[in-house]
Design a protein around this motif. Structure first.
Motif, mmCIF file in Angstrom:
data_model
loop_
_atom_site.group_PDB
_atom_site.id
_atom_site.type_symbol
_atom_site.label_atom_id
_atom_site.label_comp_id
_atom_site.label_asym_id
_atom_site.label_seq_id
_atom_site.Cartn_x
_atom_site.Cartn_y
_atom_site.Cartn_z
ATOM 1 N N ARG A 1 41.871 27.689 43.613
ATOM 2 C CA ARG A 1 40.639 28.240 43.030
ATOM 3 C C ARG A 1 40.331 29.619 43.614
ATOM 4 O O ARG A 1 39.973 30.548 42.893
ATOM 5 N N LYS B 1 42.765 32.100 42.170
ATOM 6 C CA LYS B 1 42.462 32.388 40.768
ATOM 7 C C LYS B 1 41.277 33.342 40.654
ATOM 8 O O LYS B 1 41.322 34.329 39.917
ATOM 9 N N ILE B 2 40.219 33.066 41.397
ATOM 10 C CA ILE B 2 39.035 33.930 41.379
ATOM 11 C C ILE B 2 39.383 35.312 41.931
ATOM 12 O O ILE B 2 38.971 36.331 41.390
ATOM 13 N N VAL C 1 41.201 37.271 39.213
ATOM 14 C CA VAL C 1 40.264 37.732 38.175
ATOM 15 C C VAL C 1 39.477 38.934 38.690
ATOM 16 O O VAL C 1 39.354 39.961 38.002
ATOM 17 N N ASP D 1 39.424 42.983 37.371
ATOM 18 C CA ASP D 1 38.180 43.556 36.855
ATOM 19 C C ASP D 1 37.621 44.652 37.758
ATOM 20 O O ASP D 1 37.123 45.668 37.257
ATOM 21 N N THR E 1 33.013 38.945 34.060
ATOM 22 C CA THR E 1 33.471 37.619 34.514
ATOM 23 C C THR E 1 32.461 36.511 34.252
ATOM 24 O O THR E 1 32.650 35.396 34.734
ATOM 25 N N ASN F 1 31.892 34.509 31.937
ATOM 26 C CA ASN F 1 32.409 33.271 31.349
ATOM 27 C C ASN F 1 33.331 32.513 32.297
ATOM 28 O O ASN F 1 33.644 31.353 32.062
ATOM 29 N N GLN F 2 33.797 33.178 33.366
ATOM 30 C CA GLN F 2 34.725 32.542 34.304
ATOM 31 C C GLN F 2 34.076 32.143 35.622
ATOM 32 O O GLN F 2 34.517 31.211 36.264
ATOM 33 N N LEU F 3 33.029 32.864 36.021
ATOM 34 C CA LEU F 3 32.382 32.594 37.309
ATOM 35 C C LEU F 3 30.914 32.235 37.107
ATOM 36 O O LEU F 3 30.206 32.920 36.373
ATOM 37 N N ARG F 4 30.488 31.188 37.784
ATOM 38 C CA ARG F 4 29.073 30.841 37.741
ATOM 39 C C ARG F 4 28.254 31.803 38.587
ATOM 40 O O ARG F 4 27.191 32.243 38.200
#
Length: 130
Positions: free
Chosen positions: A5, A8-9, A12, A16, A83, A85-88
């Motif tokens: 995780r 992956k973060i 991303v 960006d 981001t 849509n990918q990160l809260r």
């Protein structure tokens, strides 16, 4: 060790943040400076991300780092928009200069023999352990 995780973060964010910084440099009309994000490492609680940037030419590194830190909140906001849509939660971004390329270049120069202590004995003094 980083979890999948975190990796992956980090990936991303790396893509960006690089896009946002390069866009900002273009909009500011900066010519002849190349900035790339070499690595982003995220803490286990995903609250802090360390962003490592490589700057070419490397003499401009400190100036670029200073300017990036001045617009840190705008960069964070733009990356958060990309981001969402990918990160809260968007991690806090800390910026560092990655000088590993310069370090590798110095090693290559040394291996090529530019700093040969046989031909230049003064080099031996600075190589001695203290």
């Amino acid at each position: 060790m980083e979890t999948n995780r975190q990796k992956k973060i980090g990936g991303v964010l790396q893509r960006d943040v690089a896009d946002v910084i390069q866009l900002a440099l273009r909009e500011a009309g900066v010519q002849g400076i190349l900035v790339s994000v070499t690595k982003v490492s995220v803490t286990t609680d995903l609250s802090i991300a360390k962003v490592y940037m490589s700057v070419f030419p490397h003499q401009e590194g400190e100036r670029v780092l200073k300017e990036v830190n001045q617009v840190k909140s705008q960069i964070k906001h733009q990356v958060a928009q990309r981001t969402k849509n990918q990160l809260r939660r968007m991690p806090e971004l800390s910026y560092f200069i990655d000088d590993s390329l310069e370090y590798i270049s110095n090693i290559e120069e040394a291996v090529k023999g530019k700093e040969d202590p046989i031909h230049n004995p003064e080099l031996l003094e600075k190589r001695k352990k203290k």
